[in-house]
Design a protein around this motif. Structure first.
Motif, short mmCIF file in Angstrom:
data_model
loop_
_atom_site.label_atom_id
_atom_site.label_comp_id
_atom_site.label_asym_id
_atom_site.label_seq_id
_atom_site.Cartn_x
_atom_site.Cartn_y
_atom_site.Cartn_z
N GLU A 43 76.23 14.04 73.43
CA GLU A 43 74.91 13.53 73.05
C GLU A 43 73.83 14.61 72.95
O GLU A 43 72.80 14.38 72.33
CB GLU A 43 74.41 12.48 74.07
N GLN A 81 61.19 11.25 78.79
CA GLN A 81 60.54 10.61 77.64
C GLN A 81 60.71 11.38 76.33
O GLN A 81 60.45 10.85 75.26
CB GLN A 81 59.05 10.42 77.93
N PRO A 83 62.09 12.65 73.01
CA PRO A 83 62.90 11.77 72.16
C PRO A 83 64.42 11.96 72.28
O PRO A 83 65.15 10.97 72.32
CB PRO A 83 62.42 12.09 70.74
N ALA A 86 65.19 10.12 75.68
CA ALA A 86 64.82 8.69 75.72
C ALA A 86 65.54 7.87 74.66
O ALA A 86 65.97 6.75 74.93
CB ALA A 86 63.31 8.55 75.56
N ASN A 87 65.68 8.43 73.45
CA ASN A 87 66.27 7.65 72.36
C ASN A 87 67.77 7.82 72.26
O ASN A 87 68.38 7.33 71.32
CB ASN A 87 65.63 8.03 71.02
N SER A 88 68.38 8.53 73.18
CA SER A 88 69.84 8.67 73.13
C SER A 88 70.45 7.31 73.40
O SER A 88 69.80 6.41 73.91
CB SER A 88 70.32 9.67 74.18
N LYS A 89 71.76 7.18 73.09
CA LYS A 89 72.38 5.89 73.32
C LYS A 89 72.86 5.73 74.76
O LYS A 89 73.42 4.71 75.12
CB LYS A 89 73.51 5.66 72.31
N ASP A 92 70.45 3.86 81.12
CA ASP A 92 69.55 4.48 82.09
C ASP A 92 70.36 5.19 83.19
O ASP A 92 70.00 6.27 83.64
CB ASP A 92 68.63 3.42 82.72
N ARG A 126 61.31 5.52 80.40
CA ARG A 126 61.78 5.25 79.05
C ARG A 126 61.00 4.13 78.38
O ARG A 126 60.96 4.04 77.15
CB ARG A 126 63.25 4.85 79.14
N SER A 129 57.07 5.39 75.35
CA SER A 129 57.47 6.53 74.53
C SER A 129 56.30 7.49 74.34
O SER A 129 55.13 7.09 74.38
CB SER A 129 58.02 6.07 73.19
#
Ligand code: HEC
Length: 157
Positions: A43, A81, A83, A86-89, A92, A126, A129
């Motif tokens: 990732e 936070q 990107p 935070a936006n990874s798949k 948590d 998270r 944003s």
């Protein structure tokens, strides 16, 4: 039909919020079964490189640098936070584990100074944003303590 569906999806969140268990969104505790290192490889390392050295001018180095964010207010949130994180798949729980792994292997914080992230903490960061990543990052970096120049470096002053 559509409205009924919406109520169904929002209900568990609302119920949990009422119960006072969380404020923003549910914590995703699912684990994908991979080690933090493997999750980093799939990732993150495409941009950050295997050793976290990044790409000059494009991706900042985490190696030897990342722990500095933990020394300034707001830095701990920022690391989650940003990107790419935070936006990874990653859930948590998996993101918390990856970040703990990155910080302890690449950042080498002084012994006893790093409190590992929990999945709950990651979820709370998270949920908000970053609006302007570069500005927030610049503000944090400007508060870093001035570091000694590397040994052997010559000063022009
Ligand atoms: C598509 C490229 C890309 C991927 C994939 C990526 N990042 Fe990043 N990352 C960046 C860039 C670029 C920055 C600098 C801030 C910004 O502009 O978002 C950054 C910044 C960061 C920072 C803050 C360090 C700093 O000095 O600003 C952390 C922590 C971080 N990333 C973690 C991760 C993690 C964890 C993953 C994998 C789950 C990941 N990144 C995946 C490109 C990426």
């Amino acid at each position: 039909m559509k409205r009924g569906f919406l109520i169904l999806v929002t209900l568990p969140w609302a119920a949990a919020a009422v119960a006072g268990q969380m404020v923003d969104r549910p914590v995703n505790l699912a684990r994908n079964g991979r080690t933090p290192h493997v999750n980093y490889m799939t990732e993150c390392q495409g941009c950050h490189l295997p050793d976290g050295s990044g790409m000059a001018g494009k991706v900042p180095a985490m190696k030897g640098e990342i722990s500095r964010f933990l020394t300034v207010e707001g830095g701990r949130q920022f690391l989650i936070q940003v990107p790419g994180a935070a936006n990874s798949k990653l859930s948590d729980a998996d993101l918390a584990a990856v970040m703990n792994w990155i910080i302890t292997t690449m950042g080498k914080p002084a012994a006893g100074t790093f409190t590992p992230y929990t999945p709950e903490e990651v979820a709370s960061y998270r949920a908000h944003s970053l609006q302007d990543v570069a500005t927030v990052r610049g503000r944090l970096v400007s508060r870093f303590a001035v570091q000694e120049p590397p040994t052997g470096a010559t000063s022009s002053r």
